[in-house]
Design a protein around this motif. Sequence first.
Motif, short mmCIF file in Angstrom:
data_model
loop_
_atom_site.label_atom_id
_atom_site.label_comp_id
_atom_site.label_asym_id
_atom_site.label_seq_id
_atom_site.Cartn_x
_atom_site.Cartn_y
_atom_site.Cartn_z
N LEU A 1 -1.50 -2.33 13.66
CA LEU A 1 -2.09 -1.20 12.13
C LEU A 1 -2.01 0.06 11.85
O LEU A 1 -1.52 0.96 11.59
CB LEU A 1 -3.15 -2.35 11.30
CG LEU A 1 -2.97 -1.65 9.91
CD1 LEU A 1 -1.92 -1.68 8.95
CD2 LEU A 1 -4.36 -2.83 8.95
N ILE A 2 -3.08 0.90 12.98
CA ILE A 2 -3.37 2.03 13.43
C ILE A 2 -1.92 2.83 13.66
O ILE A 2 -1.61 3.37 12.63
CB ILE A 2 -4.28 1.87 13.81
CG1 ILE A 2 -6.28 1.82 13.33
CG2 ILE A 2 -4.09 3.59 14.84
CD1 ILE A 2 -6.59 1.52 15.09
N GLN A 3 -1.25 2.34 14.32
CA GLN A 3 -0.19 2.85 15.70
C GLN A 3 1.70 2.90 14.04
O GLN A 3 1.30 3.81 14.30
CB GLN A 3 0.69 1.80 16.13
CG GLN A 3 -0.34 2.29 17.45
CD GLN A 3 0.11 3.56 18.47
OE1 GLN A 3 0.55 4.68 18.58
NE2 GLN A 3 -1.39 3.24 19.85
N SER A 4 1.26 1.66 13.52
CA SER A 4 2.09 1.67 12.38
C SER A 4 1.76 3.33 11.20
O SER A 4 2.58 3.35 10.73
CB SER A 4 2.44 0.19 11.83
OG SER A 4 2.16 -0.58 12.96
N CYS A 5 0.87 2.96 10.72
CA CYS A 5 0.70 3.79 9.60
C CYS A 5 0.87 5.26 10.38
O CYS A 5 1.39 6.33 9.47
CB CYS A 5 -0.76 3.85 9.01
SG CYS A 5 -2.06 2.61 8.32
N ALA A 6 0.11 5.18 11.63
CA ALA A 6 0.33 6.48 12.48
C ALA A 6 1.81 7.49 12.41
O ALA A 6 1.80 8.37 12.24
CB ALA A 6 -0.40 6.87 13.69
N ILE A 7 2.87 5.55 12.83
CA ILE A 7 3.94 6.53 13.11
C ILE A 7 4.90 6.84 11.35
O ILE A 7 5.18 8.00 10.92
CB ILE A 7 4.82 5.32 13.07
CG1 ILE A 7 4.13 5.17 14.55
CG2 ILE A 7 6.23 5.54 13.67
CD1 ILE A 7 4.96 5.60 15.82
N ILE A 8 4.01 6.39 10.02
CA ILE A 8 5.00 6.75 8.90
C ILE A 8 4.48 7.80 8.38
O ILE A 8 5.22 8.69 7.81
CB ILE A 8 4.02 5.55 8.24
CG1 ILE A 8 5.08 3.78 7.93
CG2 ILE A 8 4.12 5.84 6.48
CD1 ILE A 8 4.26 3.31 7.36
N TYR B 1 5.46 13.61 7.69
CA TYR B 1 5.35 14.48 7.62
C TYR B 1 6.69 15.22 8.21
O TYR B 1 7.25 16.19 7.67
CB TYR B 1 4.55 15.13 8.67
CG TYR B 1 3.84 16.43 9.20
CD1 TYR B 1 2.48 16.77 8.07
CD2 TYR B 1 4.21 17.08 9.63
CE1 TYR B 1 2.57 18.23 8.35
CE2 TYR B 1 4.47 18.29 10.02
CZ TYR B 1 2.76 19.04 9.51
OH TYR B 1 2.38 20.17 9.63
N LEU B 2 7.70 14.70 9.03
CA LEU B 2 8.10 15.21 9.95
C LEU B 2 9.64 15.52 8.24
O LEU B 2 10.42 16.32 8.67
CB LEU B 2 9.32 14.82 11.10
CG LEU B 2 8.37 15.39 11.99
CD1 LEU B 2 8.75 13.46 13.41
CD2 LEU B 2 8.30 16.43 12.78
N LEU B 3 9.76 14.57 7.96
CA LEU B 3 10.83 14.62 6.77
C LEU B 3 10.59 15.51 6.21
O LEU B 3 11.70 16.36 5.89
CB LEU B 3 10.54 13.18 5.83
CG LEU B 3 11.79 13.02 4.93
CD1 LEU B 3 13.17 12.42 5.26
CD2 LEU B 3 11.39 11.63 4.07
N ARG C 1 0.96 -1.44 -0.44
CA ARG C 1 0.30 -0.07 -0.15
C ARG C 1 0.93 1.36 -0.08
O ARG C 1 0.27 2.64 -0.62
CB ARG C 1 -0.88 -0.07 1.35
CG ARG C 1 -1.28 -1.17 1.09
CD ARG C 1 -2.58 -0.95 0.24
NE ARG C 1 -4.35 -2.03 0.64
CZ ARG C 1 -5.29 -1.64 0.96
NH1 ARG C 1 -5.34 -0.41 1.63
NH2 ARG C 1 -6.03 -2.05 1.41
N LEU C 2 1.59 0.78 0.36
CA LEU C 2 3.00 2.58 0.86
C LEU C 2 3.70 2.61 -0.66
O LEU C 2 3.22 3.65 -0.59
CB LEU C 2 4.34 1.50 2.03
CG LEU C 2 4.72 3.62 2.25
CD1 LEU C 2 3.69 4.39 2.82
CD2 LEU C 2 5.72 2.71 3.20
N ILE D 1 -2.45 4.32 1.07
CA ILE D 1 -2.35 3.55 2.41
C ILE D 1 -2.72 4.64 3.49
O ILE D 1 -3.60 4.16 4.52
CB ILE D 1 -0.74 4.01 3.11
CG1 ILE D 1 -0.40 3.84 4.39
CG2 ILE D 1 -0.74 5.44 3.17
CD1 ILE D 1 1.22 3.48 4.68
N ALA D 2 -3.71 5.46 3.19
CA ALA D 2 -5.42 6.41 3.06
C ALA D 2 -6.27 5.03 4.12
O ALA D 2 -6.69 5.07 5.52
CB ALA D 2 -5.40 7.51 3.15
#
Lengths: 535, 316
Positions: free
Chosen positions: B285-292, B297-299, B98-99, B270-271
């Motif tokens: 899965l929620i957590q992993s998506c949120a971290i990505i 965003y930070l990048l 998905r990513l 991925i959304a």
Amino acid sequence: MSNGITNWTASDDGLIEAAIRRGASRRDLLKMMFANGVALAAGSTILGHAERAFAATPKKGGSIKAAGWSTSTADTLDPAKASFSTDYVRCCSFYNRLTTLDKNGAAQMELAESVESTDAQTWTVKLKKGVTFHDGKPLTADDVVFSLKRHLDKATGSKVAKIAAQMTGFKAVDKTTVEITLASPNADLPMILALHHFMIVADGTTDFSKGNGTGAFVREAFEPGVRSIGVRNKSYFKDGPYLDQIEFIAITEENARVNALLSGDIQLAASINPRSLRLIEGKEGIALSKSTTGNYTDLNIRLDMAPGNKKDFIDGMKHLVNREQIVKSVLRGFGVVGNDQPVSPANFFHNPDLKPKPFDPDKAKALFQKAGVLGTSIPVVASEAANSAIEMAMVIQASAAAIGLTLDVQRVPSDGYWDNYWLKAPVHFGNINPRPTPDILFSLLYASEAPWNESRYKSERFDKMMMEARGLLDQAKRKQMYAEMQVMIAEEAGTIVPAYISNIDATSSKLKGLEPSPLGGMMGYAFAEYVWLDS
Amino acid sequence: MKHRIASLVLARLAIALVTAIIVSFAVFFATAMLPGDTATILLGQAATPEAVEGLRKAMHLDDPAIFRFLRWLAGVVHGDLGVSYANNMPVAKLIAGRLVNTLKLAGLTAVISVPLALTLGITAAMLRDTLYDRCLTIAIIGVVSVPEFMIATLAVLLFAVYLNWLPAVSFTSEIRTAYDFARAYAMPVVTLTVVISAQMIRMSRAAVIETLNTPYVEMALLKGASRGRLVLRHALPNALGPIVNAVALSLSYLLGGVIIVETVFNYPGIAKLMVDAVSTRDLPLIQSCAIIFCFGYLLLTTTADIIAILSNPRLR
């Protein structure tokens, strides 16, 4: 249609075809058309058209893409866990059941050669010979025992654990014979085995994502939440499948699904909203298939708490629901008026003498006065989770306002609805999927100990009749008992079933062979092996 | 200057880690507040207390949620994103495909929309108050006001249903030739380009106009610099800071916010994966998506800051 009949739509075509399949004579059809206001001359050309469509012989070859309406990462090929239409379709194409239901709701043998019993308690299932799984392993009695027994294990998370619980003994008598013992006699076992969850998997399977079954298609790809591809099983034990390949996806957005069909990207779009029909009807190259299977959205009033503990309130509500208007405006004609009980007209045991309560606001007002609820505000919980519930609530609310009863319709999110509101709120909406037998419906929804007793209906007499009818092998006697039980539910329970909702599937007109089924749309989700492409 | 950038990147990395941890705790508490858990959601209407109990046990959901979360966090440190509750597949495997889809869509959209938006924004600033500028402004405000599902649906109706040029949904799995690729991506990319360009055009136009009004640009004009040199050599480097920030913000939207476009075109990005995860309460899965999303965003914002520093002589 090209023959210039202006008030004739593709859905009427489906209606006629369905009638022919039910065994209607030419005379019946003409009567039906007169009732619909179509002239005689036009009627006979249509009749010819529909009969031709029905008589065509299937051709082999070709591949299609079909789209359902629900998908998520929770998609599974484990039949016991199947929860959405998408799972059902995939399970039907990769696996088989012991029995299936035909279009009249009667059990037909699939993997089983015969399912027989003399006392309705000990059943002998003889399996067809020469059936193999996709990996080459032959089907044996052990596979059947494994497939059925796993529903009893709580760790399986089976959707039909409750129904399976009555099967207490499984014995592989020889390689192709299984003996199933029930806790108490149940004449419906052949129909129960036709439930999608009782698909037969290979003995000892732990990884279900391979989809190793005996079904018409062999799994080539399966990505949960994205798609599945099945290719023709060359050593399938039945005629067919006709298609070389079927890709099943889900397009959750209804508009996008319709557009994909219109642009020719998919050949079947399941579950079309009546709102979209104007866009599709009359379009060249698109055919519609309608099936009324017994899915319904009901208004549940709990009998064990206010205001449902006053019988007059419930009776008043039954007269306040304008069923015709709900069918006409909420369901846009794609439904059948309901009579407050769960056995739909598609079912063999439906009681046609039980008439729906007429819409009678004056009578409702008198009853509400007696119950002392006029002038009060009664909360009604509705959600998108139950198909069309919000629109139905609006119709009922308007009728109530006209006679001085305030219904406070509370719209709650679909997310978590079944967990938090359904069965819990004093007045709320529910949605019940079709079930093949009255016994399943009654024991699931109306027995005193029923897990989904939506209105907390309790009647010793009802429970006793249910147990008695369950073990009866005499169909006529059963039919009579079930008819009486339908009357009891309609009169005594707090569930109001305004309409049975029809399901509409749209297909490319090149796709043939799609028939209505009592187990749901898309031919009871099993269309893949029956449909074929006409070039 | 090298030292400055190195320290900035390091500081940003430290902040990113802290942010990621805070975000994952916030996501955890938000998820915990949602009604029901994976077992009740999967069982749906069939969720009788015994059935839920049995399934919870089988799925190891009977530990307190916070322990499960901390265990997941410990796994992440070791590079293991965990196993999805809903279908028992490794989260990394679910996300990977998905990513890639999301990055393809985002990348293609960025490659088209950024140069387009900058060109339009800068030319509009140079030709301020001309007919060109006014038409562009009206068009942009029009586009900003139309929601993207409308643009997407209209595009489908026109190009797929009536003209039959393009498929109505994106079948990304069937791309074999460049032509297939173009057909599958044309409408999603155009829709997203329209949506994110508007903001970038407005921002770059405003930033360039602001610097064009400064005394040093007037000085350059008086020195006799040509119009092109005036804008590109003198004004743009100073305006670049706000522009790259606007670009970064718009692009970060492409990473996790394109759920509507993914839904309309049935694009497996991925959304939609994260929305699925939320609806089945699939914590890993929620957590992993949120971290990505958080790192993406930070990048982008860090890159924007570095570009701003490099381009601005006063910050160098």
